[in-house]
Design a protein around this motif. Structure first.
Motif, mmCIF file in Angstrom:
data_model
loop_
_atom_site.group_PDB
_atom_site.id
_atom_site.type_symbol
_atom_site.label_atom_id
_atom_site.label_comp_id
_atom_site.label_asym_id
_atom_site.label_seq_id
_atom_site.Cartn_x
_atom_site.Cartn_y
_atom_site.Cartn_z
ATOM 1 N N PRO A 76 0.800 -1.228 0.000
ATOM 2 C CA PRO A 76 0.000 0.000 0.000
ATOM 3 C C PRO A 76 0.833 1.279 0.000
ATOM 4 N N LYS A 77 2.115 1.168 0.275
ATOM 5 C CA LYS A 77 2.991 2.348 0.296
ATOM 6 C C LYS A 77 3.585 2.656 -1.079
ATOM 7 N N LEU A 78 3.381 1.740 -2.022
ATOM 8 C CA LEU A 78 3.999 1.869 -3.343
ATOM 9 C C LEU A 78 2.954 2.114 -4.418
ATOM 10 N N ARG A 79 3.331 2.946 -5.392
ATOM 11 C CA ARG A 79 2.477 3.127 -6.571
ATOM 12 C C ARG A 79 2.597 1.874 -7.442
ATOM 13 N N HIS A 80 1.673 1.735 -8.372
ATOM 14 C CA HIS A 80 1.676 0.588 -9.283
ATOM 15 C C HIS A 80 3.007 0.480 -10.030
ATOM 16 N N ARG A 83 5.682 -0.881 -7.756
ATOM 17 C CA ARG A 83 5.526 -2.318 -7.510
ATOM 18 C C ARG A 83 6.002 -3.117 -8.714
ATOM 19 N N LEU A 84 5.661 -2.652 -9.913
ATOM 20 C CA LEU A 84 6.097 -3.324 -11.137
ATOM 21 C C LEU A 84 7.622 -3.308 -11.248
ATOM 22 N N CYS A 85 8.229 -2.176 -10.987
ATOM 23 C CA CYS A 85 9.687 -2.041 -11.028
ATOM 24 C C CYS A 85 10.347 -3.037 -10.071
ATOM 25 N N ILE A 86 9.822 -3.146 -8.870
ATOM 26 C CA ILE A 86 10.396 -4.042 -7.867
ATOM 27 C C ILE A 86 10.293 -5.496 -8.321
ATOM 28 N N VAL A 87 9.128 -5.901 -8.784
ATOM 29 C CA VAL A 87 8.952 -7.293 -9.218
ATOM 30 C C VAL A 87 9.839 -7.607 -10.419
ATOM 31 N N LEU A 88 9.949 -6.684 -11.358
ATOM 32 C CA LEU A 88 10.812 -6.939 -12.520
ATOM 33 C C LEU A 88 12.278 -7.058 -12.101
ATOM 34 N N VAL A 108 8.736 -14.785 -5.860
ATOM 35 C CA VAL A 108 8.348 -13.741 -6.817
ATOM 36 C C VAL A 108 6.841 -13.782 -7.055
ATOM 37 N N MET A 109 6.289 -14.961 -7.232
ATOM 38 C CA MET A 109 4.847 -15.049 -7.475
ATOM 39 C C MET A 109 4.054 -14.594 -6.251
ATOM 40 N N GLY A 110 4.575 -14.800 -5.051
ATOM 41 C CA GLY A 110 3.925 -14.274 -3.851
ATOM 42 C C GLY A 110 3.908 -12.757 -3.857
ATOM 43 N N PHE A 111 5.015 -12.137 -4.294
ATOM 44 C CA PHE A 111 5.078 -10.682 -4.396
ATOM 45 C C PHE A 111 4.145 -10.191 -5.496
ATOM 46 N N VAL A 112 4.089 -10.914 -6.614
ATOM 47 C CA VAL A 112 3.178 -10.540 -7.707
ATOM 48 C C VAL A 112 1.753 -10.460 -7.168
ATOM 49 N N GLN A 113 1.369 -11.469 -6.411
ATOM 50 C CA GLN A 113 0.011 -11.488 -5.855
ATOM 51 C C GLN A 113 -0.175 -10.381 -4.822
ATOM 52 N N ALA A 114 0.768 -10.248 -3.885
ATOM 53 C CA ALA A 114 0.647 -9.229 -2.831
ATOM 54 C C ALA A 114 0.627 -7.816 -3.414
ATOM 55 N N PHE A 115 1.331 -7.622 -4.523
ATOM 56 C CA PHE A 115 1.418 -6.305 -5.147
ATOM 57 C C PHE A 115 0.288 -6.048 -6.140
ATOM 58 N N GLY A 116 -0.607 -7.012 -6.320
ATOM 59 C CA GLY A 116 -1.758 -6.816 -7.193
ATOM 60 C C GLY A 116 -1.408 -6.743 -8.667
ATOM 61 N N LEU A 117 -0.359 -7.455 -9.062
ATOM 62 C CA LEU A 117 0.026 -7.491 -10.465
ATOM 63 C C LEU A 117 -0.505 -8.777 -11.086
ATOM 64 N N SER A 118 -0.620 -8.797 -12.409
ATOM 65 C CA SER A 118 -1.121 -9.995 -13.079
ATOM 66 C C SER A 118 -0.017 -10.618 -13.930
ATOM 67 N N GLU A 119 -0.137 -11.926 -14.124
ATOM 68 C CA GLU A 119 0.827 -12.617 -14.983
ATOM 69 C C GLU A 119 0.753 -12.071 -16.408
ATOM 70 N N ALA A 120 -0.443 -11.742 -16.861
ATOM 71 C CA ALA A 120 -0.598 -11.205 -18.215
ATOM 72 C C ALA A 120 0.163 -9.886 -18.365
ATOM 73 N N GLU A 121 0.135 -9.068 -17.332
ATOM 74 C CA GLU A 121 0.850 -7.790 -17.355
ATOM 75 C C GLU A 121 2.363 -8.016 -17.379
ATOM 76 N N LEU A 122 2.813 -9.054 -16.701
ATOM 77 C CA LEU A 122 4.249 -9.318 -16.592
ATOM 78 C C LEU A 122 4.828 -10.080 -17.778
ATOM 79 N N GLU A 123 3.994 -10.799 -18.524
ATOM 80 C CA GLU A 123 4.493 -11.692 -19.572
ATOM 81 C C GLU A 123 5.430 -11.023 -20.581
ATOM 82 N N PRO A 124 5.082 -9.865 -21.149
ATOM 83 C CA PRO A 124 6.019 -9.274 -22.125
ATOM 84 C C PRO A 124 7.352 -8.882 -21.483
ATOM 85 N N HIS A 125 7.301 -8.416 -20.254
ATOM 86 C CA HIS A 125 8.539 -8.060 -19.546
ATOM 87 C C HIS A 125 9.361 -9.313 -19.269
ATOM 88 N N PHE A 126 8.674 -10.387 -18.891
ATOM 89 C CA PHE A 126 9.351 -11.636 -18.587
ATOM 90 C C PHE A 126 10.076 -12.162 -19.828
#
Length: 140
Positions: A76-80, A83-88, A108-126
């Protein structure tokens, strides 16, 4: 009485940069070994103004605070975009030695879930990070 000896989480300000450092420390420790590539990545993201004291504070915090508790407190302290930057960066760190170990993947997947990110959003970066870290193509 023996509760006095229990590790207490030190004061640790959950700034975006501190959250990145802590997240990478959790990621590095998840498979039980810290590779040189991971250490180099951590030092590079800490930036030129990093101090040994800042790293020590982050290490003490991570030792005293479960990763799940940290992720829930940090989210909750981080902007979207933060959170994306951290997970990447976590994915990049986990893959820096060639492949992400199962423990790193679960973290990493636990952080993805806790940070409210989706696998679809991460796929191109991955896909990009996978190509970046596949240095075997240079020897073919």
């Amino acid at each position: 009485m023996f509760g006095m000896f229990k590790a207490q989480a030190p004061a640790f300000d959950l700034t975006p940069r501190n959250c990145l450092v802590a997240s990478l420390l959790y990621c590095m420790a998840s498979d039980g070994e810290m590779d040189q590539e991971e250490i180099g990545h951590l030092l590079s993201v800490m930036g030129p103004n990093a101090t040994r004291q800042a790293l020590d504070n982050a290490l003490r915090y991570c030792r005293a605070t479960p990763a799940e508790q940290f992720a829930a407190a940090a989210a909750p302290k981080l902007r979207h975009d933060q959170r994306l930057c951290i997970v990447l960066n976590m994915i990049d760190s986990a893959m820096s030695d060639g492949q992400a170990e199962p423990e790193e993947q679960r973290l990493v997947m636990g952080f993805v879930q806790a940070f409210g990110l989706s696998e679809a959003e991460l796929e191109p970066h991955f896909r990009t990070l996978t190509a970046k870290n596949d240095r075997a193509v240079l020897d073919r």
